[in-house]
Design a protein around this motif. Structure first.
Motif, mmCIF file in Angstrom:
data_model
loop_
_atom_site.group_PDB
_atom_site.id
_atom_site.type_symbol
_atom_site.label_atom_id
_atom_site.label_comp_id
_atom_site.label_asym_id
_atom_site.label_seq_id
_atom_site.Cartn_x
_atom_site.Cartn_y
_atom_site.Cartn_z
ATOM 1 N N GLU A 110 -13.507 16.059 25.813
ATOM 2 C CA GLU A 110 -12.374 15.950 26.729
ATOM 3 C C GLU A 110 -12.431 14.584 27.401
ATOM 4 O O GLU A 110 -13.490 13.958 27.459
ATOM 5 N N GLU A 123 -5.627 10.240 28.309
ATOM 6 C CA GLU A 123 -6.422 11.025 27.368
ATOM 7 C C GLU A 123 -6.022 10.852 25.900
ATOM 8 O O GLU A 123 -6.904 10.804 25.044
ATOM 9 N N THR A 124 -4.759 10.747 25.582
ATOM 10 C CA THR A 124 -4.371 10.626 24.178
ATOM 11 C C THR A 124 -4.947 9.350 23.572
ATOM 12 O O THR A 124 -5.568 9.387 22.502
ATOM 13 N N GLY A 128 -8.147 9.235 21.123
ATOM 14 C CA GLY A 128 -7.871 8.599 19.835
ATOM 15 C C GLY A 128 -8.883 7.519 19.507
ATOM 16 O O GLY A 128 -9.262 7.344 18.343
ATOM 17 N N LEU A 143 -7.553 16.165 17.024
ATOM 18 C CA LEU A 143 -6.953 16.192 18.355
ATOM 19 C C LEU A 143 -6.082 17.442 18.493
ATOM 20 O O LEU A 143 -5.249 17.723 17.632
ATOM 21 N N LYS A 145 -3.935 20.100 21.525
ATOM 22 C CA LYS A 145 -3.382 20.250 22.866
ATOM 23 C C LYS A 145 -3.794 21.633 23.357
ATOM 24 O O LYS A 145 -3.543 22.638 22.693
ATOM 25 N N ARG A 150 -3.296 19.706 28.278
ATOM 26 C CA ARG A 150 -4.372 18.718 28.174
ATOM 27 C C ARG A 150 -4.871 18.640 26.738
ATOM 28 O O ARG A 150 -4.991 19.636 26.045
ATOM 29 N N ARG A 151 -5.143 17.443 26.304
ATOM 30 C CA ARG A 151 -5.609 17.217 24.935
ATOM 31 C C ARG A 151 -7.143 17.192 24.905
ATOM 32 O O ARG A 151 -7.786 16.870 25.893
#
Length: 160
Positions: A110, A123-124, A128, A143, A145, A150-151
């Motif tokens: 996370e 976060e993305t 990544g 990845l 969601k 939240r990813r």
């Protein structure tokens, strides 16, 4: 330097993102410890590979049994910043956090930070950036969601 909870003095632990902040004045020493840990990891892989090949390509059996430690080491060795917490568990800094996945041999990554620090907005991109770092040491990261949008990454070892 110790960064893992419950570790004795001088015992190296990769930062999982749930420990104290890494001291800024110890960055050079920490960098040496990480390099030594990765070199040791690669040597274990060389010795345990059954068919030869690239030791960076596939995690060793002990890594598969301790994916949180192995994934945290891969991320830290790739220059990704871990999050940190104070003694009460309050998040102090933004970065990755590695926990055990729901399935054996998996880990979850996370991107967390203190309230109001903007970690959710980062976060993305941040997660990544973790994917190629993990792939370089034989980990596959997808990845997803999760709750509240939240990813997170679900990480598992690549198969030989």
């Amino acid at each position: 330097m110790t960064t893992g909870a419950g570790s004795g003095p001088g015992v190296f632990e990769a930062a999982t993102g749930d420990g104290p902040p890494l001291p800024p004045d110890g960055a050079e020493q920490r960098s040496r410890e990480i390099r030594a840990a990765v070199d040791g990891l690669l040597q274990i892989r060389r010795l345990t590979l059954l068919r030869g090949g690239d030791p960076r390509a596939v995690p060793a059996d002990w890594e598969r049994r301790r994916p949180v430690r192995a994934v945290a080491l891969a991320l830290e060795s790739g220059g990704i910043t871990p999050s940190s917490v104070d003694p009460s568990g309050a998040r102090l800094s933004t970065g990755y956090r590695v926990t055990a996945g729901e399935r054996p041999g998996t880990a979850v990554v996370e991107w967390l930070g203190p309230p109001g620090a903007g970690a959710a907005g980062e976060e993305t991109a941040a997660l990544g950036a973790c994917v190629p770092v993990l792939a370089r040491l034989g980990w596959d990261a997808l990845l997803y969601k999760g709750p509240r949008g939240r990813r997170f990454l679900e990480v598992e070892p690549l198969e030989s």
